[in-house]
Design a protein around this motif. Structure first.
Motif, PDB file in Angstrom:
ATOM      1  N   SER A  35       0.836  -1.200   0.000  1.00  0.00           N
ATOM      2  CA  SER A  35       0.000   0.000   0.000  1.00  0.00           C
ATOM      3  C   SER A  35       0.875   1.256   0.000  1.00  0.00           C
ATOM      4  CB  SER A  35      -0.893   0.002   1.246  1.00  0.00           C
ATOM      5  OG  SER A  35      -1.421   1.284   1.477  1.00  0.00           O
ATOM      6  N   GLY A 118      -6.645   4.132  -1.378  1.00  0.00           N
ATOM      7  CA  GLY A 118      -5.742   2.989  -1.288  1.00  0.00           C
ATOM      8  C   GLY A 118      -6.014   2.124  -0.073  1.00  0.00           C
ATOM      9  N   GLU A 119      -6.232   2.753   1.068  1.00  0.00           N
ATOM     10  CA  GLU A 119      -6.525   1.989   2.280  1.00  0.00           C
ATOM     11  C   GLU A 119      -7.808   1.191   2.113  1.00  0.00           C
ATOM     12  OE1 GLU A 119      -4.986   1.210   5.349  1.00  0.00           O
ATOM     13  OE2 GLU A 119      -3.398   1.834   4.007  1.00  0.00           O
ATOM     14  N   PHE A 122      -7.051  -1.764  -0.291  1.00  0.00           N
ATOM     15  CA  PHE A 122      -6.192  -2.783   0.316  1.00  0.00           C
ATOM     16  C   PHE A 122      -6.882  -3.504   1.470  1.00  0.00           C
ATOM     17  CE2 PHE A 122      -2.725  -1.048  -2.112  1.00  0.00           C
ATOM     18  CZ  PHE A 122      -1.886  -2.139  -2.272  1.00  0.00           C
TER      19      PHE A 122
END
Length: 183
Positions: A35, A118-119, A122
Motif C-alpha cells: 500500500s 488505497g486503504e 487494500f
C-alpha cells in the motif's frame, strides 16, 4: 477539470518492458506492491494526509478506457487528490472507475472525502490488484500547481467482479527529496 487530449499519450509499461530502467530507489517506489498510503505514512512518520482536489463524473481519457476495458468516451467517476507528507505535496493521484461498472457495485467513491482510497482497496480482500505499470506522466495532465514534465508515475487496476478502479500515482519532486532519492 477536463484533461487535454495529447498527440502522443504516454505508454504505460510493466517493469519488464521499461527500458532504460530507472535507478533502484525509483524502481522500488514505482513497482512496490504494498500500500502506497502505508509506505507514505511510514516515510512521513505519521505526517500523512489526503487533500481532495476534484471529483465527479467525467468523460474518461482514452488510456483509461482502454485499461478498464470500456468504450472510448465512457463516463466515469474521477477522483484527484494530493497525498501529502508533513503538508508537502508528495504524490498526485488520479483514480477512475467506469460509470457502467461503478453504479450498483456498492462502492461509493463520493463518500471518501479526505480518506485514502488505497486503504479502502487494500482492506477489502475482494479486490485483486493488476500488474503495476509506469511512465513519464504528461505535464498537461497535472494540476497547474505541480505541472512539470517527465515526472515518474505508476498505475494499476483494482478489480472486484465487473468493477475496475484504475489508480494512477504521480511522484512529485518534494517526495523524492523527502525519500532521499535522485529521480
Amino acid at each position: 477539470m477536463p484533461h487535454a487530449a495529447l498527440a502522443h499519450p504516454p505508454r504505460w509499461l510493466t517493469h519488464a518492458q521499461l527500458h532504460p530502467q530507472p535507478v533502484a530507489g525509483v524502481r522500488e517506489w514505482l513497482f512496490n506492491e504494498d500500500s502506497l498510503t502505508r509506505r507514505l505514512t511510514d516515510l512521513s512518520r505519521n505526517g500523512f494526509s489526503v487533500v481532495p482536489l476534484d471529483e465527479g463524473w467525467q468523460r474518461l481519457r482514452l488510456d483509461e478506457c482502454a485499461a478498464l476495458g470500456v468504450a472510448d468516451g465512457s463516463q466515469g467517476w474521477v477522483r484527484e487528490v494530493y497525498l501529502r507528507g508533513h503538508e508537502q505535496r508528495w504524490v498526485f493521484a488520479r483514480s477512475v472507475a467506469a460509470r457502467s461498472a461503478l453504479e450498483g457495485s456498492g462502492l461509493n467513491l463520493a463518500e471518501l472525502g479526505s480518506r485514502s482510497l488505497g486503504e479502502l482497496l487494500f482492506s477489502d480482500r475482494a479486490f485483486d490488484r493488476g500488474e503495476l505499470q509506469a511512465c513519464r506522466y504528461p505535464a498537461a495532465w497535472l494540476p497547474d500547481a505541480v505541472r512539470e514534465e517527465c515526472l515518474w508515475a505508476r498505475r494499476s487496476c483494482f478489480s472486484r467482479g465487473a468493477l475496475g478502479v484504475l489508480v494512477a500515482e504521480v511522484f512529485l519532486p518534494d517526495f523524492w527529496r523527502a525519500a532521499g532519492i535522485e529521480a
